[in-house]
Design a protein around this motif. Structure first.
Motif, PDB file in Angstrom:
ATOM      1  N   VAL A 152       1.242  -1.557  -0.253  1.00 45.94           N
ATOM      2  CA  VAL A 152       0.531  -0.085  -0.382  1.00 45.94           C
ATOM      3  C   VAL A 152       0.967   0.534   0.350  1.00 45.94           C
ATOM      4  N   GLY A 153       0.203   2.326  -0.480  1.00 41.97           N
ATOM      5  CA  GLY A 153       1.065   3.850  -0.530  1.00 41.97           C
ATOM      6  C   GLY A 153       0.699   3.985  -1.538  1.00 41.97           C
ATOM      7  N   ASN A 154       1.265   5.826  -1.893  1.00 38.33           N
ATOM      8  CA  ASN A 154       0.995   6.242  -3.390  1.00 38.33           C
ATOM      9  C   ASN A 154       1.919   5.814  -4.483  1.00 38.33           C
ATOM     10  N   ASP A 155       2.903   5.049  -4.316  1.00 37.54           N
ATOM     11  CA  ASP A 155       3.668   4.134  -5.323  1.00 37.54           C
ATOM     12  C   ASP A 155       3.177   3.168  -5.450  1.00 37.54           C
ATOM     13  N   VAL A 156       1.775   2.323  -5.248  1.00 39.84           N
ATOM     14  CA  VAL A 156       1.088   1.114  -5.543  1.00 39.84           C
ATOM     15  C   VAL A 156       0.536   1.548  -5.941  1.00 39.84           C
ATOM     16  N   TRP A 157       0.027   0.372  -7.144  1.00 41.65           N
ATOM     17  CA  TRP A 157      -1.049   0.478  -7.955  1.00 41.65           C
ATOM     18  C   TRP A 157      -1.882  -1.121  -8.147  1.00 41.65           C
ATOM     19  N   HIS A 158      -2.800  -1.206  -7.740  1.00 44.82           N
ATOM     20  CA  HIS A 158      -3.770  -2.130  -7.789  1.00 44.82           C
ATOM     21  C   HIS A 158      -4.425  -2.173  -8.895  1.00 44.82           C
ATOM     22  N   ALA A 159      -4.327  -2.989 -10.062  1.00 48.20           N
ATOM     23  CA  ALA A 159      -5.576  -3.676 -11.042  1.00 48.20           C
ATOM     24  C   ALA A 159      -6.963  -4.221 -10.505  1.00 48.20           C
ATOM     25  N   HIS A 160      -8.275  -3.728 -11.098  1.00 43.61           N
ATOM     26  CA  HIS A 160      -9.681  -3.981 -10.714  1.00 43.61           C
ATOM     27  C   HIS A 160     -10.230  -4.275  -9.477  1.00 43.61           C
ATOM     28  N   CYS A 161      -9.647  -4.327  -8.165  1.00 46.76           N
ATOM     29  CA  CYS A 161     -10.061  -4.139  -7.021  1.00 46.76           C
ATOM     30  C   CYS A 161     -11.279  -3.813  -7.258  1.00 46.76           C
ATOM     31  N   VAL A 162     -12.560  -4.962  -7.682  1.00 41.03           N
ATOM     32  CA  VAL A 162     -13.950  -4.799  -7.732  1.00 41.03           C
ATOM     33  C   VAL A 162     -13.983  -5.232  -6.834  1.00 41.03           C
ATOM     34  N   LYS A 163     -13.791  -5.681  -5.799  1.00 39.41           N
ATOM     35  CA  LYS A 163     -14.287  -6.548  -4.899  1.00 39.41           C
ATOM     36  C   LYS A 163     -13.905  -5.908  -3.129  1.00 39.41           C
ATOM     37  N   LEU A 164     -13.269  -4.769  -3.491  1.00 41.30           N
ATOM     38  CA  LEU A 164     -12.320  -3.835  -2.171  1.00 41.30           C
ATOM     39  C   LEU A 164     -13.499  -3.931  -1.727  1.00 41.30           C
ATOM     40  N   ASP A 165     -13.624  -4.376   0.308  1.00 41.72           N
ATOM     41  CA  ASP A 165     -15.033  -4.125   1.219  1.00 41.72           C
ATOM     42  C   ASP A 165     -14.595  -3.179   1.734  1.00 41.72           C
ATOM     43  N   GLU A 166     -15.833  -2.267   2.240  1.00 45.33           N
ATOM     44  CA  GLU A 166     -14.984  -1.213   3.368  1.00 45.33           C
ATOM     45  C   GLU A 166     -13.460  -0.918   3.903  1.00 45.33           C
ATOM     46  N   PRO A 167     -13.226  -1.501   4.791  1.00 48.98           N
ATOM     47  CA  PRO A 167     -12.038  -1.495   5.592  1.00 48.98           C
ATOM     48  C   PRO A 167     -10.655  -1.322   4.571  1.00 48.98           C
ATOM     49  N   GLY A 168     -11.038  -1.872   3.054  1.00 46.50           N
ATOM     50  CA  GLY A 168     -10.337  -2.192   2.106  1.00 46.50           C
ATOM     51  C   GLY A 168      -9.648  -0.416   1.501  1.00 46.50           C
ATOM     52  N   LEU A 169     -11.468  -0.412   1.406  1.00 48.13           N
ATOM     53  CA  LEU A 169     -11.414   1.095   0.369  1.00 48.13           C
ATOM     54  C   LEU A 169     -10.592   2.500   1.228  1.00 48.13           C
ATOM     55  N   GLN A 170     -11.076   2.240   2.707  1.00 47.64           N
ATOM     56  CA  GLN A 170     -10.458   3.049   3.649  1.00 47.64           C
ATOM     57  C   GLN A 170      -9.156   2.815   3.851  1.00 47.64           C
ATOM     58  N   LEU A 171      -8.655   2.071   4.019  1.00 49.79           N
ATOM     59  CA  LEU A 171      -6.970   1.669   3.785  1.00 49.79           C
ATOM     60  C   LEU A 171      -6.182   2.368   1.901  1.00 49.79           C
ATOM     61  N   PHE A 172      -7.309   1.837   1.025  1.00 50.67           N
ATOM     62  CA  PHE A 172      -6.834   2.450   0.077  1.00 50.67           C
ATOM     63  C   PHE A 172      -6.339   4.439  -0.133  1.00 50.67           C
ATOM     64  N   ALA A 173      -7.385   4.457   0.760  1.00 56.53           N
ATOM     65  CA  ALA A 173      -7.788   6.506   0.947  1.00 56.53           C
ATOM     66  C   ALA A 173      -6.983   6.603   1.871  1.00 56.53           C
ATOM     67  N   ARG A 174      -6.854   6.151   2.895  1.00 61.15           N
ATOM     68  CA  ARG A 174      -5.582   6.410   4.071  1.00 61.15           C
ATOM     69  C   ARG A 174      -4.459   6.676   3.167  1.00 61.15           C
ATOM     70  N   THR A 175      -4.209   5.470   2.609  1.00 60.06           N
ATOM     71  CA  THR A 175      -2.675   5.034   2.071  1.00 60.06           C
ATOM     72  C   THR A 175      -2.513   5.758   0.603  1.00 60.06           C
ATOM     73  N   ARG A 176      -3.347   7.085   0.051  1.00 61.84           N
ATOM     74  CA  ARG A 176      -3.496   6.839  -1.438  1.00 61.84           C
ATOM     75  C   ARG A 176      -3.227   6.121  -1.476  1.00 61.84           C
TER      76      ARG A 176
END
Ligand SMILES: Nc1nc2[nH]c(O)nc2c(=O)[nH]1
Length: 449
Positions: free
Chosen positions: A261-285
């Motif tokens: 995780v971090g602003n140097d990482v990007w993940h393809a698809h993330c169709v099934k990212l759950d709410e804690p996962g979405l919050q994590l991605f937002a927090r860590t950019r």
């Protein structure tokens, strides 16, 4: 220092901080960098080269954040036409095992031609299978030949079926060799400067084809050199089930646990990212490559892009490989991105959809020099003829027409100040010959090499 003038555009869509859309617009370019953007009357009257964009709309070059270009050789393969992700992959891995360096080179040219003709000027490519002497150079040299800005992702697979992975053992590599080769590629090809035409990305393939150890070591390698990281995550329900069963975690927990995780990482698809996962991605950019057509084609689901954007998750757009799309029309993908969110009842305007494919893609790839038409930015843009039959009747709002109406091909594409498509034709390759060679290779591959 060569100069280029674009003048008389019906509208220049800048995507700058004020989101200016300039009527009778013009752009002045020096040495591959934008020097001025304004009305035709405001800018210098001439340059070494001039593009008269009368009746055209100019947009920032679109940024494709996810692709597997070699897969253009395996479009609409019978067994894979109606399968979900795992079955689709299992029917294609054995065919991809026949790839050769020449096939990768030609299919990269084909895929990039398709992208350039559809308004895309920067693309990432996730090449994760290396049979028969294939190297990442096969695609890097194709990008140089055609003139596309390129983020070459050195993918990898290390866990074959015998170790509980999805791919057959014969298409996986040894982990020390993967890391050594990735390091070599970074040292040879990665350009960290602004306006870079080639960057290397560290990109182990997916939770079901790569070990935890390789994920960790790949992250360490990437951060040692300051390069970006990319992988597939949370693509469909089987993917989630695999993570839960194998690692006892959700995909987002798995990514966090491994330093992905971090602003140097990007993940393809993330169709099934759950709410804690979405919050994590937002927090860590942490970034996401949204691939609407592929997600529909494989029946994976609808990525929660509205929620991602509202939380501040960086989101870019990707066409994904052409075995799971099966087109690579980047502006068409923008349209699908907008329409698919609406299926869920979420709001998505044409302007926001275009923003995701320009500014969003630039952010996801870690770039501050593309996705916007403004002084100091790379001269990457595309123009479309507003007299095209598919846009007839939509002249009242040319930008909206471009996204809503079903997209034509470009009139011009400019990458780093170089006119790569002029008057609808590629200037850097003989496209009919490339397509003919591509079709020969596709037939060979389907016949088993
Ligand atoms: N859409 C895709 N998903 C993938 N996961 C994986 O491991 N490979 C792929 C792929 O090629 N396309």
């Amino acid at each position: 220092m060569p100069t280029l003038l674009v003048k008389n555009a019906r509208v220049v869509v800048t995507m700058d901080d004020q989101r200016r859309e300039i009527a009778d617009g013009a752009i002045y370019v020096r040495d591959g960098v934008i020097e001025a953007v304004g009305t035709t009357a405001e800018l210098p009257p001439s340059a070494d080269d001039t593009l008269d964009m009368r009746d055209q709309i100019v947009i920032p070059g679109l940024v494709n954040t996810h692709h597997h270009m070699y897969q253009s050789l395996t479009r609409v393969i019978g067994l894979a036409q109606d399968a979900e992700l795992f079955g689709w992959l299992q029917s294609l891995y054995p065919i991809w095992a026949g790839l050769t360096p020449e096939m990768v080179r030609t299919s990269t040219l084909t895929a990039m031609a398709e992208l350039l003709l559809s308004g895309c000027t920067t693309s990432s490519d996730h090449l994760y299978i290396y049979p028969n002497g294939v190297k990442l150079e096969d695609s890097i040299e194709a990008a140089q030949q055609i003139g596309m800005r390129f983020h070459a992702a050195r993918g990898s697979m290390s866990v074959g079926q015998s170790q509980g992975g999805l791919p057959p053992d014969r298409v996986v590599e040894q982990e020390p060799a993967i890391l050594k080769e990735t390091q070599r590629l970074i040292e040879r090809w990665h350009d960290p400067q602004r306006h870079a035409m080639c960057r290397i990305v560290v990109a182990p393939c997916s939770p079901f084809s790569v070990s935890r150890g390789l994920m960790r070591d790949s992250a360490l390698l990437a951060r040692q050199y300051g390069v970006s990281m990319h992988t597939h995550l949370a693509e469909n329900d089987n993917d989630i089930a695999y993570s839960r069963e194998k690692f006892g975690m959700t995909p987002a927990e798995y990514a966090e646990d491994l330093g992905w995780v971090g602003n140097d990482v990007w993940h393809a698809h993330c169709v099934k990212l759950d709410e804690p996962g979405l919050q994590l991605f937002a927090r860590t950019r942490t970034g996401v490559a949204h691939c609407p057509c592929s997600n529909m084609r494989l029946g994976s689901g609808i990525a929660p892009v509205r929620r991602m954007r509202d939380l501040g998750v960086p989101v870019g757009l990707g066409v994904d490989g052409s075995a799971s799309n099966d087109g690579a029309h980047m502006l068409g993908e923008v349209r699908m991105g907008m329409l698919l969110q609406r299926v869920t009842g979420a709001a998505m305007t044409a302007r926001e959809a275009l923003e995701i494919a320009t500014r969003g893609g630039a952010q996801v790839l870690g770039r501050d020099d593309i996705g916007v038409l403004a002084p100091g930015m790379s001269a990457d843009f595309a123009s479309f003829d507003l007299n095209h039959v598919g846009l007839a009747g939509g002249q009242g709002d040319p930008l909206a027409a471009l996204v809503f109406c079903g997209a034509p091909q470009v009139t011009h594409s400019v990458v780093n100040g170089r006119v790569v498509v002029r008057d609808g034709a590629l200037t850097t390759v003989e496209l009919p010959q490339v397509v003919a060679q591509h079709n020969r290779f596709a037939a060979l591959l389907a016949a088993g090499g």
